[in-house]
Design a protein around this motif. Structure first.
Motif, PDB file in Angstrom:
ATOM      1  N   THR A 125     -19.968 -30.549 -43.063  1.00 39.77           N
ATOM      2  CA  THR A 125     -19.160 -31.460 -42.260  1.00 39.77           C
ATOM      3  C   THR A 125     -18.732 -32.636 -43.138  1.00 39.77           C
ATOM      4  OG1 THR A 125     -21.037 -32.776 -41.460  1.00 39.77           O
ATOM      5  CG2 THR A 125     -20.412 -30.841 -40.153  1.00 39.77           C
ATOM      6  N   THR A 128     -16.736 -38.677 -40.410  1.00 38.08           N
ATOM      7  CA  THR A 128     -16.249 -38.050 -39.184  1.00 38.08           C
ATOM      8  C   THR A 128     -17.210 -38.474 -38.077  1.00 38.08           C
ATOM      9  OG1 THR A 128     -15.440 -36.156 -40.434  1.00 38.08           O
ATOM     10  CG2 THR A 128     -15.773 -35.823 -38.074  1.00 38.08           C
ATOM     11  N   GLU A 133     -19.926 -38.564 -35.386  1.00 43.54           N
ATOM     12  CA  GLU A 133     -21.089 -37.679 -35.329  1.00 43.54           C
ATOM     13  C   GLU A 133     -20.941 -36.567 -34.291  1.00 43.54           C
ATOM     14  OE1 GLU A 133     -25.470 -38.538 -36.398  1.00 43.54           O
ATOM     15  OE2 GLU A 133     -25.193 -39.157 -34.306  1.00 43.54           O
ATOM     16  N   ARG A 155     -19.011 -33.806 -35.738  1.00 40.91           N
ATOM     17  CA  ARG A 155     -19.803 -33.071 -36.725  1.00 40.91           C
ATOM     18  C   ARG A 155     -20.761 -32.112 -36.028  1.00 40.91           C
ATOM     19  NH1 ARG A 155     -21.826 -37.298 -41.286  1.00 40.91           N
ATOM     20  NH2 ARG A 155     -21.686 -35.506 -42.685  1.00 40.91           N
TER      21      ARG A 155
END
Length: 167
Positions: free
Chosen positions: A35, A39, A41, A44
């Motif tokens: 991931t 980004t 969480e 992800r």
């Protein structure tokens, strides 16, 4: 029997599918789900969940083995990895798979025969057990394969023990 070994993480999830026929172990597929940093969480976690679900659907394991989480420093990292582990376990259980968990020491003991073995020793033994040309990279992939091998050994031992106890 097909076993999926998983080294949980939020940035990198190592996975390794192996087949066990008698005492023979054969690699089926291995790699990692990665991931992107920065980004959100929740995105992800969704990516990890969808990635492992697709792999389970494609390779159809009979069992899933996880490396037990161990943290002694970074609580923030521990929380993120714990959440990733949660979605990985959820995916496995939703597919009706039996789940096993092994400590790093148990994995090292099963692979090398010494619970305090160095990472490189474990990687070399994974390469040898699965007759690979080179050690899988990144390290998370070799760790996932080691967990799968550990489960294969433990499953065999537990099966024999249950047979003896039933006699």
């Amino acid at each position: 029997m097909r076993i999926l070994g998983i080294d949980p993480g939020i940035a990198i999830v190592g996975f390794g599918f192996i087949d066990k026929h008698g005492s023979k172990l054969t690699p089926v597929q291995y790699g990692c789900i990665q991931t992107e940093a920065h980004t959100p969480e929740e995105e992800r976690l969704l990516y990890v969940y969808e990635g492992i679900t697709q792999l389970i659907d494609q390779y159809k394991p009979d069992a899933v083995a996880f490396e037990k989480l161990f943290f002694n420093r970074n609580v923030t990292t521990a929380m993120s990895v714990s959440q990733a582990r949660g979605v990985l376990v959820l995916a496995a259980v939703q597919k009706g798979l039996q789940v096993a968990e092994y400590t790093p020491m148990q994995v090292k003991q099963a692979i090398v025969g010494y619970g305090k073995a160095e990472k490189r020793q474990v990687q070399e033994m994974v390469k040898m057990y699965l007759r690979l040309q080179k050690i899988p990279k990144p390290d998370d992939v070799a760790d996932a394969l080691a967990v799968a091998i550990c489960h294969a050994h433990s499953y065999t031992l537990n099966s024999k023990l249950n047979e003896v106890l039933k006699s």
